[in-house]
Motif scaffolding. Structure first.
Motif, PDB file in Angstrom:
ATOM      1  N   GLY A 247       0.807  -1.210   0.000  1.00  0.00           N
ATOM      2  CA  GLY A 247       0.000   0.000   0.000  1.00  0.00           C
ATOM      3  C   GLY A 247       0.839   1.258   0.000  1.00  0.00           C
ATOM      4  N   LEU A 248       1.916   1.256   0.779  1.00  0.00           N
ATOM      5  CA  LEU A 248       2.809   2.414   0.786  1.00  0.00           C
ATOM      6  C   LEU A 248       3.491   2.601  -0.565  1.00  0.00           C
ATOM      7  CD1 LEU A 248       4.328   2.033   4.347  1.00  0.00           C
ATOM      8  CD2 LEU A 248       3.016   4.004   3.523  1.00  0.00           C
ATOM      9  N   GLU A 251       1.174   4.459  -2.772  1.00  0.00           N
ATOM     10  CA  GLU A 251       1.062   5.877  -2.439  1.00  0.00           C
ATOM     11  C   GLU A 251       2.370   6.626  -2.661  1.00  0.00           C
ATOM     12  OE1 GLU A 251      -1.079   9.285  -1.003  1.00  0.00           O
ATOM     13  OE2 GLU A 251      -1.604   7.378  -1.954  1.00  0.00           O
ATOM     14  N   TYR A 252       3.499   5.923  -2.584  1.00  0.00           N
ATOM     15  CA  TYR A 252       4.819   6.547  -2.739  1.00  0.00           C
ATOM     16  C   TYR A 252       5.630   5.793  -3.796  1.00  0.00           C
ATOM     17  CZ  TYR A 252       3.761   8.820   1.749  1.00  0.00           C
ATOM     18  OH  TYR A 252       3.189   9.543   2.769  1.00  0.00           O
ATOM     19  N   PRO A 253       5.169   5.747  -5.039  1.00  0.00           N
ATOM     20  CA  PRO A 253       5.914   5.012  -6.073  1.00  0.00           C
ATOM     21  C   PRO A 253       7.300   5.619  -6.271  1.00  0.00           C
ATOM     22  CG  PRO A 253       4.237   6.426  -7.068  1.00  0.00           C
ATOM     23  CD  PRO A 253       3.986   6.445  -5.596  1.00  0.00           C
ATOM     24  N   GLY A 300      19.625  -0.638   4.253  1.00  0.00           N
ATOM     25  CA  GLY A 300      18.701   0.460   4.499  1.00  0.00           C
ATOM     26  C   GLY A 300      18.678   1.481   3.382  1.00  0.00           C
ATOM     27  N   ASP A 301      17.630   2.317   3.403  1.00  0.00           N
ATOM     28  CA  ASP A 301      17.431   3.333   2.368  1.00  0.00           C
ATOM     29  C   ASP A 301      16.751   4.536   2.997  1.00  0.00           C
ATOM     30  OD1 ASP A 301      17.154   4.089  -0.635  1.00  0.00           O
ATOM     31  OD2 ASP A 301      15.157   4.358   0.210  1.00  0.00           O
ATOM     32  N   SER A 302      17.288   5.741   2.763  1.00  0.00           N
ATOM     33  CA  SER A 302      16.786   6.938   3.440  1.00  0.00           C
ATOM     34  C   SER A 302      15.378   7.314   3.010  1.00  0.00           C
ATOM     35  CB  SER A 302      17.737   8.111   3.181  1.00  0.00           C
ATOM     36  OG  SER A 302      17.836   8.384   1.788  1.00  0.00           O
ATOM     37  N   SER A 303      15.021   7.096   1.754  1.00  0.00           N
ATOM     38  CA  SER A 303      13.679   7.471   1.316  1.00  0.00           C
ATOM     39  C   SER A 303      12.617   6.582   1.967  1.00  0.00           C
ATOM     40  CB  SER A 303      13.568   7.398  -0.209  1.00  0.00           C
ATOM     41  OG  SER A 303      13.690   6.069  -0.678  1.00  0.00           O
ATOM     42  N   THR A 304      12.949   5.310   2.168  1.00  0.00           N
ATOM     43  CA  THR A 304      12.023   4.419   2.848  1.00  0.00           C
ATOM     44  C   THR A 304      11.834   4.845   4.292  1.00  0.00           C
ATOM     45  OG1 THR A 304      12.623   2.570   1.432  1.00  0.00           O
ATOM     46  CG2 THR A 304      11.607   2.040   3.546  1.00  0.00           C
ATOM     47  N   VAL A 305      12.920   5.176   4.974  1.00  0.00           N
ATOM     48  CA  VAL A 305      12.830   5.652   6.356  1.00  0.00           C
ATOM     49  C   VAL A 305      11.962   6.899   6.426  1.00  0.00           C
ATOM     50  CG1 VAL A 305      14.127   6.568   8.309  1.00  0.00           C
ATOM     51  CG2 VAL A 305      15.020   4.612   7.026  1.00  0.00           C
ATOM     52  N   ARG A 306      12.124   7.801   5.475  1.00  0.00           N
ATOM     53  CA  ARG A 306      11.331   9.030   5.472  1.00  0.00           C
ATOM     54  C   ARG A 306       9.843   8.725   5.316  1.00  0.00           C
ATOM     55  NH1 ARG A 306       9.096  11.742   1.707  1.00  0.00           N
ATOM     56  NH2 ARG A 306      10.224  10.684   0.032  1.00  0.00           N
ATOM     57  N   VAL A 307       9.504   7.814   4.403  1.00  0.00           N
ATOM     58  CA  VAL A 307       8.104   7.442   4.205  1.00  0.00           C
ATOM     59  C   VAL A 307       7.526   6.845   5.485  1.00  0.00           C
ATOM     60  CG1 VAL A 307       6.563   5.848   2.996  1.00  0.00           C
ATOM     61  CG2 VAL A 307       8.264   7.164   1.714  1.00  0.00           C
ATOM     62  N   LEU A 308       8.281   5.968   6.135  1.00  0.00           N
ATOM     63  CA  LEU A 308       7.808   5.361   7.378  1.00  0.00           C
ATOM     64  C   LEU A 308       7.604   6.406   8.465  1.00  0.00           C
ATOM     65  CD1 LEU A 308      10.043   2.180   7.433  1.00  0.00           C
ATOM     66  CD2 LEU A 308       7.637   2.332   6.799  1.00  0.00           C
TER      67      LEU A 308
END
Length: 391
Positions: A247-248, A251-253, A300-308
């Motif tokens: 789902g994320l 919303e955040y492709p 890890g990935d910074s954009s994923t952390v930001r989305v979370l």
């Protein structure tokens, strides 16, 4: 612990190795066949909360009540206009400015047929009968499709915006008679997350709404922690965490880059549940873990952390101004410690918070035990009784 947990989901969404081709895209649900849900071509000309389309829904499930569905304009996580639906139930006698509760169901699904505007009437929503208890109090009830037009499970900030704009739509819709109604928010589990974000966003996103109280329970306030708990080792509820990742990504492709990272088993699971409701998702993912569906080492990935962080109440900086009632089971798989952390932050900001940790209760038991207290809390706020707190 929070950093480790966030890293776990960040890694899961960004693992390296023998991945699928880089052109892999998010898997979106089959569009709703009912033309009522389709956004008009001039959507951008409307303001958030404007009613685009309305209809009465005949039903015997809510005796004596009038039930409308409203298509309204709202805003997605990229600040782009989208259309969403809320179902508004008004008790016998009409609106008359009576109290209005926005109830966010615990929808952990990926198919459009699972949305509350369907499940309220086809027997799919387990909470639906309880709404008659709210109507019997003389309250009007709004039930938004808070996962949005792509069923973006996990996109909690989107759910908060949809909830607030759904309330704007209900108050602006003249036939409902709810203009100026005092407003309460309620929800449990995933619905509690949308409730919490609506409360935290309201001071800036919808400050004009007369929000007098918020009741939310069993809230997973940190998606990274939840993902770690559900996916680091085999877990019966792994499918729910995997569905939230899907789902994320919807919303955040390009930021939650899941589809490109899946191994064959992961792609099979993704395709199997892309249009599924909660029970099917749980069954399909039962007793799996991230290592079963992802190919290669974790990184890890910074954009994923930001989305979370954007979709976790523990790390989202917004604070509700309306009084809050929080309840949580002592034995809940969703960590009560993070709920205490959020409570403390809200208290420091001056928000009245009543936190109830229900002794011995797991996630399911707490939902039942806490609901009467939650509705009593909202009743007192509608009556103008000063909010209690145990900060």
């Amino acid at each position: 612990m929070r950093r480790l947990a966030v890293a776990a989901l960040a890694a899961a969404a960004t693992c390296l190795g023998h991945a699928a081709p880089a052109t892999a895209q998010p898997i979106y649900p089959i569009p709703d066949a009912d033309g009522f849900y389709a956004a008009p071509s001039d959507l951008a000309a409307f303001q958030p909360g404007d009613v685009l389309r309305s209809r009465i829904v005949p039903t015997a499930r809510f005796p004596g009540s009038t039930v409308w569905q409203l298509l309204f304009r709202t805003t997605d996580s990229a600040n782009q206009p989208i259309a969403a639906v809320t179902t508004v139930l008004v008790p016998p006698g009409g609106g008359l400015g009576r109290p209005l509760v926005s109830y966010q169901p615990f929808v952990n699904s990926l198919g459009m047929q699972c949305a509350p505007s369907h499940s309220l009437f086809d027997g799919g929503m387990r909470e639906a009968p309880a709404l008659n208890l709210l109507l019997a109090r003389g309250w009007a009830v709004a039930v938004p499709d808070h996962l949005g037009p792509t069923s973006a499970d996990g996109a909690a900030q989107l759910g908060g915006r949809i909830t607030l704009d759904g309330l704007r739509a209900a108050e602006r819709f003249g036939p409902a008679g709810l203009a100026g109604s005092k407003i309460g928010l309620a929800g449990y589990s995933g619905g509690g997350t949308a409730t919490g974000f609506a409360a935290a966003l309201a001071p800036e996103y919808a400050p004009e709404l007369p929000l007098v109280g918020v009741a939310m329970g069993g809230v997973p306030v940190n998606l990274g922690t939840l993902a770690h708990d559900l996916g680091a080792s085999p877990n019966r509820l792994f499918g729910l965490g995997f569905a939230a990742m899907m789902g994320l990504e919807r919303e955040y492709p390009g930021q939650m880059d899941l589809s490109r990272r899946l191994n064959p088993a992961g792609r099979t699971l993704r395709d199997q549940i892309a249009n599924a409701c909660t029970d099917e998702i749980i069954s399909a993912g039962e007793n799996r873990s991230f290592s079963d569906v992802l190919d290669g080492p974790l990184e890890g990935d910074s954009s994923t952390v930001r989305v979370l962080d954007e979709n976790s109440l523990e790390t989202f900086p917004g604070v509700p101004r309306a009084p809050v009632y929080l309840w949580h089971g002592e034995k809940d798989d969703v960590d009560p410690g993070s709920v205490r952390t959020v409570t403390a932050r809200y208290c420091r900001a001056g928000t009245p918070v009543q936190l109830d940790i229900i002794p011995g209760a797991d996630h399911d038991a707490a939902s039942i035990q806490g609901a009467p207290r939650a509705f009593g809390y909202l009743s007192d706020r509608f009556a103008g009784i000063p909010a209690p707190g145990n900060c």
